[in-house]
Design an enzyme around this catalytic site. Structure first.
Site, PDB file in Angstrom:
ATOM      1  N   HIS A 238     -32.538  -0.790  31.198  1.00 10.62           N
ATOM      2  CA  HIS A 238     -33.522  -2.040  31.707  1.00 10.62           C
ATOM      3  C   HIS A 238     -33.353  -2.342  33.074  1.00 10.62           C
ATOM      4  O   HIS A 238     -34.045  -2.595  33.717  1.00 10.62           O
ATOM      5  CB  HIS A 238     -33.456  -2.908  30.429  1.00 10.62           C
ATOM      6  CG  HIS A 238     -33.806  -4.181  30.838  1.00 10.62           C
ATOM      7  ND1 HIS A 238     -35.472  -4.547  31.089  1.00 10.62           N
ATOM      8  CD2 HIS A 238     -33.284  -5.374  31.161  1.00 10.62           C
ATOM      9  CE1 HIS A 238     -35.497  -5.612  31.470  1.00 10.62           C
ATOM     10  NE2 HIS A 238     -34.384  -6.601  31.526  1.00 10.62           N
TER      11      HIS A 238
ATOM     12  N   ASP B  73     -50.253   0.838  62.016  1.00 10.89           N
ATOM     13  CA  ASP B  73     -49.527   1.549  60.791  1.00 10.89           C
ATOM     14  C   ASP B  73     -48.170   1.351  60.985  1.00 10.89           C
ATOM     15  O   ASP B  73     -47.767   0.584  61.724  1.00 10.89           O
ATOM     16  CB  ASP B  73     -50.079   3.070  60.844  1.00 10.89           C
ATOM     17  CG  ASP B  73     -50.027   3.581  59.475  1.00 10.89           C
ATOM     18  OD1 ASP B  73     -48.960   3.447  58.645  1.00 10.89           O
ATOM     19  OD2 ASP B  73     -50.776   4.384  58.990  1.00 10.89           O
TER      20      ASP B  73
ATOM     21  N   TRP C 159     -25.960  -1.680  33.880  1.00 11.45           N
ATOM     22  CA  TRP C 159     -26.766  -1.478  35.035  1.00 11.45           C
ATOM     23  C   TRP C 159     -25.665  -1.312  36.060  1.00 11.45           C
ATOM     24  O   TRP C 159     -25.847  -0.736  37.481  1.00 11.45           O
ATOM     25  CB  TRP C 159     -27.815  -2.429  35.372  1.00 11.45           C
ATOM     26  CG  TRP C 159     -27.301  -3.577  35.966  1.00 11.45           C
ATOM     27  CD1 TRP C 159     -26.983  -4.511  35.366  1.00 11.45           C
ATOM     28  CD2 TRP C 159     -27.488  -3.732  37.527  1.00 11.45           C
ATOM     29  NE1 TRP C 159     -26.821  -5.644  36.373  1.00 11.45           N
ATOM     30  CE2 TRP C 159     -26.808  -5.244  37.466  1.00 11.45           C
ATOM     31  CE3 TRP C 159     -27.665  -3.123  38.728  1.00 11.45           C
ATOM     32  CZ2 TRP C 159     -26.759  -5.659  38.903  1.00 11.45           C
ATOM     33  CZ3 TRP C 159     -27.630  -3.781  40.026  1.00 11.45           C
ATOM     34  CH2 TRP C 159     -27.033  -4.957  39.987  1.00 11.45           C
TER      35      TRP C 159
ATOM     36  N   SER D 192     -34.449   6.633  49.538  1.00  6.62           N
ATOM     37  CA  SER D 192     -35.687   6.223  49.892  1.00  6.62           C
ATOM     38  C   SER D 192     -35.704   4.739  50.404  1.00  6.62           C
ATOM     39  O   SER D 192     -36.602   4.369  51.449  1.00  6.62           O
ATOM     40  CB  SER D 192     -36.437   6.120  48.405  1.00  6.62           C
ATOM     41  OG  SER D 192     -37.719   5.289  48.472  1.00  6.62           O
ATOM     42  N   SER D 193     -35.001   3.815  49.961  1.00  7.86           N
ATOM     43  CA  SER D 193     -34.820   2.452  50.466  1.00  7.86           C
ATOM     44  C   SER D 193     -34.499   2.452  51.932  1.00  7.86           C
ATOM     45  O   SER D 193     -34.666   1.812  52.733  1.00  7.86           O
ATOM     46  CB  SER D 193     -33.839   1.701  49.579  1.00  7.86           C
ATOM     47  OG  SER D 193     -34.117   1.637  48.236  1.00  7.86           O
TER      48      SER D 193
ATOM     49  N   HIS E 298     -23.863  -7.840  45.639  1.00  8.08           N
ATOM     50  CA  HIS E 298     -24.358  -9.311  46.041  1.00  8.08           C
ATOM     51  C   HIS E 298     -25.318  -9.244  47.061  1.00  8.08           C
ATOM     52  O   HIS E 298     -26.393  -9.752  46.934  1.00  8.08           O
ATOM     53  CB  HIS E 298     -23.215 -10.118  46.332  1.00  8.08           C
ATOM     54  CG  HIS E 298     -23.792 -11.457  46.263  1.00  8.08           C
ATOM     55  ND1 HIS E 298     -23.941 -12.210  44.985  1.00  8.08           N
ATOM     56  CD2 HIS E 298     -24.056 -12.165  47.394  1.00  8.08           C
ATOM     57  CE1 HIS E 298     -24.496 -13.472  45.441  1.00  8.08           C
ATOM     58  NE2 HIS E 298     -24.595 -13.236  46.727  1.00  8.08           N
TER      59      HIS E 298
ATOM     60  N   GLU F  73     -27.426  -6.853  47.592  1.00  9.10           N
ATOM     61  CA  GLU F  73     -28.439  -6.401  46.755  1.00  9.10           C
ATOM     62  C   GLU F  73     -29.376  -7.428  46.074  1.00  9.10           C
ATOM     63  O   GLU F  73     -30.625  -7.506  46.162  1.00  9.10           O
ATOM     64  CB  GLU F  73     -28.102  -5.498  45.682  1.00  9.10           C
ATOM     65  CG  GLU F  73     -29.076  -4.973  44.825  1.00  9.10           C
ATOM     66  CD  GLU F  73     -30.397  -4.306  45.205  1.00  9.10           C
ATOM     67  OE1 GLU F  73     -29.955  -3.844  46.390  1.00  9.10           O
ATOM     68  OE2 GLU F  73     -31.299  -4.146  44.559  1.00  9.10           O
TER      69      GLU F  73
ATOM     70  N   TYR G 240     -29.525 -10.413  47.206  1.00 12.92           N
ATOM     71  CA  TYR G 240     -30.299 -10.851  48.211  1.00 12.92           C
ATOM     72  C   TYR G 240     -31.458 -10.196  48.945  1.00 12.92           C
ATOM     73  O   TYR G 240     -32.312 -10.866  49.301  1.00 12.92           O
ATOM     74  CB  TYR G 240     -29.378 -11.656  49.369  1.00 12.92           C
ATOM     75  CG  TYR G 240     -28.867 -12.834  48.906  1.00 12.92           C
ATOM     76  CD1 TYR G 240     -29.724 -14.068  49.076  1.00 12.92           C
ATOM     77  CD2 TYR G 240     -27.856 -12.989  48.389  1.00 12.92           C
ATOM     78  CE1 TYR G 240     -28.960 -15.188  48.626  1.00 12.92           C
ATOM     79  CE2 TYR G 240     -27.213 -14.107  47.829  1.00 12.92           C
ATOM     80  CZ  TYR G 240     -27.666 -15.203  47.928  1.00 12.92           C
ATOM     81  OH  TYR G 240     -27.372 -16.348  47.495  1.00 12.92           O
TER      82      TYR G 240
ATOM     83  N   SER H  17     -42.884 -18.714  51.734  1.00 15.33           N
ATOM     84  CA  SER H  17     -43.074 -19.748  53.082  1.00 15.33           C
ATOM     85  C   SER H  17     -44.512 -19.102  53.507  1.00 15.33           C
ATOM     86  O   SER H  17     -44.889 -19.718  54.606  1.00 15.33           O
ATOM     87  CB  SER H  17     -42.072 -18.759  53.979  1.00 15.33           C
ATOM     88  OG  SER H  17     -40.844 -19.009  53.366  1.00 15.33           O
TER      89      SER H  17
ATOM     90  N   HIS I 247     -17.058 -12.844  43.532  1.00 19.52           N
ATOM     91  CA  HIS I 247     -17.531 -13.818  42.483  1.00 19.52           C
ATOM     92  C   HIS I 247     -17.957 -13.266  41.127  1.00 19.52           C
ATOM     93  O   HIS I 247     -17.870 -13.937  39.936  1.00 19.52           O
ATOM     94  CB  HIS I 247     -18.382 -15.029  42.736  1.00 19.52           C
ATOM     95  CG  HIS I 247     -19.759 -14.471  43.239  1.00 19.52           C
ATOM     96  ND1 HIS I 247     -20.437 -14.966  44.116  1.00 19.52           N
ATOM     97  CD2 HIS I 247     -20.511 -13.594  42.979  1.00 19.52           C
ATOM     98  CE1 HIS I 247     -21.531 -14.265  44.223  1.00 19.52           C
ATOM     99  NE2 HIS I 247     -21.645 -13.530  43.307  1.00 19.52           N
ATOM    100  N   HIS I 248     -18.131 -12.070  41.285  1.00 18.43           N
ATOM    101  CA  HIS I 248     -18.462 -11.347  40.030  1.00 18.43           C
ATOM    102  C   HIS I 248     -17.226 -10.587  39.147  1.00 18.43           C
ATOM    103  O   HIS I 248     -17.297 -10.149  38.313  1.00 18.43           O
ATOM    104  CB  HIS I 248     -19.322  -9.907  40.174  1.00 18.43           C
ATOM    105  CG  HIS I 248     -20.712 -10.166  40.913  1.00 18.43           C
ATOM    106  ND1 HIS I 248     -21.889 -10.628  40.012  1.00 18.43           N
ATOM    107  CD2 HIS I 248     -21.163 -10.718  42.228  1.00 18.43           C
ATOM    108  CE1 HIS I 248     -22.840 -10.959  40.981  1.00 18.43           C
ATOM    109  NE2 HIS I 248     -22.392 -10.842  42.117  1.00 18.43           N
TER     110      HIS I 248
ATOM    111  N   THR J 157     -29.596 -21.944  51.326  1.00 19.80           N
ATOM    112  CA  THR J 157     -30.382 -21.467  50.266  1.00 19.80           C
ATOM    113  C   THR J 157     -31.316 -23.016  49.975  1.00 19.80           C
ATOM    114  O   THR J 157     -32.312 -22.998  50.022  1.00 19.80           O
ATOM    115  CB  THR J 157     -29.731 -21.138  49.128  1.00 19.80           C
ATOM    116  OG1 THR J 157     -29.148 -20.165  49.461  1.00 19.80           O
ATOM    117  CG2 THR J 157     -30.822 -20.504  48.106  1.00 19.80           C
TER     118      THR J 157
ATOM    119  N   LYS K 231     -34.069 -23.947  52.469  1.00 20.44           N
ATOM    120  CA  LYS K 231     -35.167 -23.480  52.344  1.00 20.44           C
ATOM    121  C   LYS K 231     -35.924 -24.300  51.259  1.00 20.44           C
ATOM    122  O   LYS K 231     -37.189 -24.530  51.487  1.00 20.44           O
ATOM    123  CB  LYS K 231     -34.928 -22.097  51.941  1.00 20.44           C
ATOM    124  CG  LYS K 231     -34.278 -21.228  52.996  1.00 20.44           C
ATOM    125  CD  LYS K 231     -34.100 -19.875  52.215  1.00 20.44           C
ATOM    126  CE  LYS K 231     -34.170 -18.924  53.588  1.00 20.44           C
ATOM    127  NZ  LYS K 231     -35.384 -18.351  54.218  1.00 20.44           N
TER     128      LYS K 231
ATOM    129  N   ARG L 243     -22.989 -10.924  26.312  1.00 18.81           N
ATOM    130  CA  ARG L 243     -23.832 -10.057  26.659  1.00 18.81           C
ATOM    131  C   ARG L 243     -23.706  -8.535  26.296  1.00 18.81           C
ATOM    132  O   ARG L 243     -22.700  -8.370  25.912  1.00 18.81           O
ATOM    133  CB  ARG L 243     -24.215 -10.122  28.154  1.00 18.81           C
ATOM    134  CG  ARG L 243     -23.252  -9.568  28.896  1.00 18.81           C
ATOM    135  CD  ARG L 243     -23.266  -9.651  30.553  1.00 18.81           C
ATOM    136  NE  ARG L 243     -24.318  -8.970  31.221  1.00 18.81           N
ATOM    137  CZ  ARG L 243     -24.208  -8.781  32.460  1.00 18.81           C
ATOM    138  NH1 ARG L 243     -23.565  -9.411  33.264  1.00 18.81           N
ATOM    139  NH2 ARG L 243     -25.164  -8.166  32.870  1.00 18.81           N
TER     140      ARG L 243
END
Ligand code: HEM
Ligand SMILES: [Cu+2]
Lengths: 524, 69
Positions: free
Chosen positions: A76, A105, A141, A168-169, A252, A254, A256, A267, A301-302, A327, A330, A449
């Site tokens: 998931h 293009d 994950w 790909s990314s 991390h 990622e 963002y 925006s 922090h993880h 943040t 914004k 979890r």
């Protein structure tokens, strides 16, 4: 923005039928394919989520054996992150970046085709891994070793899929960077670019920076599994904690990567429906850039509960809390844009405002998780699940919905059924909160979890959460219906369906012709 | 705004430093920004940003060291 433009009819000689899609190098075709692929993966990931919530509806094990349950949570997460959210943003970039900067293009049209067609391969690898001996990866994950060192063939398929998705990314990111830097219409200086283009430019740099790190980690995992290395194997002198550091150095930034384009979308939408220019455009650009830089120095922090010197804990705690400042700027800017604007509440605007509301909740719970003594309590509980669903579902996903409702008239030349679309918003909003708000309480009460069963005191909230989740899932089928109905028929959309829309794409006819801006518009 | 104005002068190190500092906060005055956009070259911002990042990390580290000593 005053624009001189030249759009003319064209005789195209491109293959028809399926070959059109296989061989296409057109940014609009590829964007469309990205979006459909991402929606298909969203349904697969959603199916897995429904399975998880069905199992957690009541205490005890009812439908999923623990091992399969773990595969469900793992896949998931992977499918939603890499298959649904990221490709959706790339699809939006494919459609919109050339239209918004006045380019004909993408810069590397063939590579664009390849970066898309890698995705279905990776998607198939992930989905089919459920059916190989040993089942799909089940270590989460984040695939921490030693769990990911142990699993069967499903783990290898996952590693291969992540490699492909990473490639790909990276190609997508290079394409976007080159397009933005080299193909802007004359007069479109960097500081005149729409915010969506800016956020994608910065996101693309982040992608180029961290995707290779992810590729490196999974490669090390692969060699640990099959070629006798011991990067993460303590028995061979390696260290599983090393994996966590490398993973989160990718992980991390990622998160963002998944939120900056959403910031860009919001925006665009907020000024359009407030009929005012974006408040503090320049600060937005600056804030985005600094968020990107800072996001690279907060990864641990993880890992507060892994064990770390106090100096390290404090460093990552302070750094993480400081990143909330740009943040917050914004959020302030969006609010100030709406302030005294003549606002109307079309569907895209509803999603944008819903985004601001709920993303702020997610941001705050993030700051709470960043406080070491609290995180030691809530780490690996449902509190963290609640946090990141508030930023990813009501953040990234809501922004994607908003973007689709904002640009769909331009893409297919027809207006969707506004009543149904608004209903989609309200149902999503309600069910989302029913599903995830209660998870804060579950987490604070200590429910871990990634478990298929739980003790009785968690029963009520879990049932509520599951009901919300089922409702949310069904609502998204409704979204599919709305989009198909719009493509099939409906009121013709004006070239500029939103009177406040001032970016270049609204100067084009609706639907946007197959080729646009072959002669660049001149921006005065 | 048009780009054919006076041949842009080069930005001073101080100006780049200021731009980077404000970007970490996420705020910038419009006039200053326009001046930045005209005078600061992209590579200057990148280098400035990297140096700013290092200074940022070092100052948090110093703070942490002070707090824990
Ligand atoms: C205000 C900004 C944010 C702060 C301060 C923050 C802080 C944190 C912290 C401290 C954790 C670790 C919790 C734990 O495992 O105990 C965490 C987890 C997470 N955050 Fe955030 N966060 C922020 C914004 C975001 C955004 C914007 C996203 C994504 C769009 C995001 C996605 C995630 C994810 C996916 C996880 C869980 C990863 C996992 O363990 O599976 N966060 N956040
Ligand atoms: Cu993080």
């Amino acid at each position: 923005m005053a624009v001189v433009q030249d759009v003319h009819g064209h005789h195209d000689h491109h293959p028809s039928g399926i070959m059109r899609w296989v061989t296409t190098t057109n940014h609009k075709d590829i964007g469309t394919m990205y979006l459909w692929f991402s929606f298909a993966m969203f349904l697969v990931g959603g199916f897995l989520a429904m399975g998880i919530r069905a199992e957690l509806f009541m205490p005890g094990i009812q439908i999923l054996e623990p091992e399969l349950f773990n595969s469900f949570t793992t896949l998931h997460g992977l499918i939603m992150v890499f298959g649904a959210i990221m490709p959706a943003f790339v699809g939006l970039a494919n459609w919109q970046v050339p239209l918004m900067i006045g380019a004909p293009d993408m810069a590397f049209a063939r590579m664009n085709n390849w970066s898309f067609w890698l995705l279905p391969v990776a998607g198939m690898l992930l989905v089919s891994s459920f059916f190989v001996p040993g089942g799909a990866a089940a270590g989460g994950w984040t695939f921490y070793p030693p769990l990911s060192a142990q699993g069967g063939m499903g783990v290898d398929m996952m590693i291969f899929a992540v490699h492909i998705l990473g490639a790909s990314s990276i190609m997508g990111a290079i394409n976007i960077i080159t397009t933005i830097l080299n193909m802007r219409a004359p007069g479109m200086t960097l500081m005149k670019m729409p915010m969506f283009v800016w956020t994608w430019l910065i996101t693309a740099y982040l992608l180029v920076l961290v995707m290779p790190v992810l590729a490196g980690t999974v490669t090390m995992l692969l060699t640990d599994r099959h070629f006798g290395t011991s990067f993460f194997n303590a028995a061979g002198g390696g260290d599983p904690v090393l994996f966590q550091h490398i993973f989160w150095f990718f992980g991390h930034p990622e998160v963002y990567i998944m939120i900056l384009p959403a910031f860009g979308i919001v925006s665009e939408i907020i000024p359009t429906f407030s009929r005012k220019p974006l408040f503090g455009y320049s600060s937005m650009v600056y804030a985005t850039a600094s968020i990107a830089i800072l996001s690279c120095i907060v990864w641990a922090h993880h890992m507060f509960t892994v064990g770390m010197p106090t100096v390290g804990q404090l460093f990552f705690m302070y750094a993480t809390m400081l990143i909330a400042v740009p943040t917050g700027v914004k959020v302030f800017n969006w609010t100030a844009t709406m302030w005294r604007g003549s606002m109307t509440f079309e569907t895209p605007m509803l999603f944008a405002i819903g985004f601001i509301f709920l993303f702020v909740i997610g941001g705050f719970s993030g700051v709470i998780c960043a406080i070491v003594p609290i995180d030691i309590q809530v780490q690996d509980t449902y509190y963290v699940i609640a946090h990141f669903h508030y930023v990813l579902v009501s953040g990234a996903l809501f922004a994607i919905f908003g973007a689709v409702y904002y640009w769909l008239p331009k893409w297919c030349g027809r207006m969707y059924d506004v009543k149904l679309a608004n209903m989609h918003f309200w149902l999503s909003m309600i069910f989302f909160n029913v599903a995830f708000f209660v998870q804060h309480f579950l987490g604070l009460a200590g429910m871990p979890r990634r478990i298929p069963d739980y003790s009785l005191q968690f029963a009520d909230f879990n049932m509520i959460s599951s009901i919300g989740a089922f409702g949310f899932g069904l609502t998204q089928l409704f979204f599919l219906y709305i989009v198909i109905k719009c493509i099939r028929g409906g009121e013709k959309a004006a070239d500029r369906p939103w009177e406040g829309g001032n970016t270049l794409e609204w100067t084009l006819p609706s639907p946007a012709p197959y080729h646009t801006f072959e002669t660049p518009p001149v921006i005065k | 705004m048009n780009n054919t104005e006076q041949p842009a002068e080069k930005a001073s190190a101080m100006q780049v430093a200021k731009a980077v500092f404000w970007s970490f906060l996420g705020i910038r005055k419009k006039d200053d920004l326009d001046r930045d956009a005209k005078m600061i070259k992209p590579h200057q911002v990148v280098i400035g940003g990297l140096i700013g990042g290092v200074i940022f990390v070092l100052s948090i580290l110093t703070l942490v060291k002070v707090v824990t000593s």
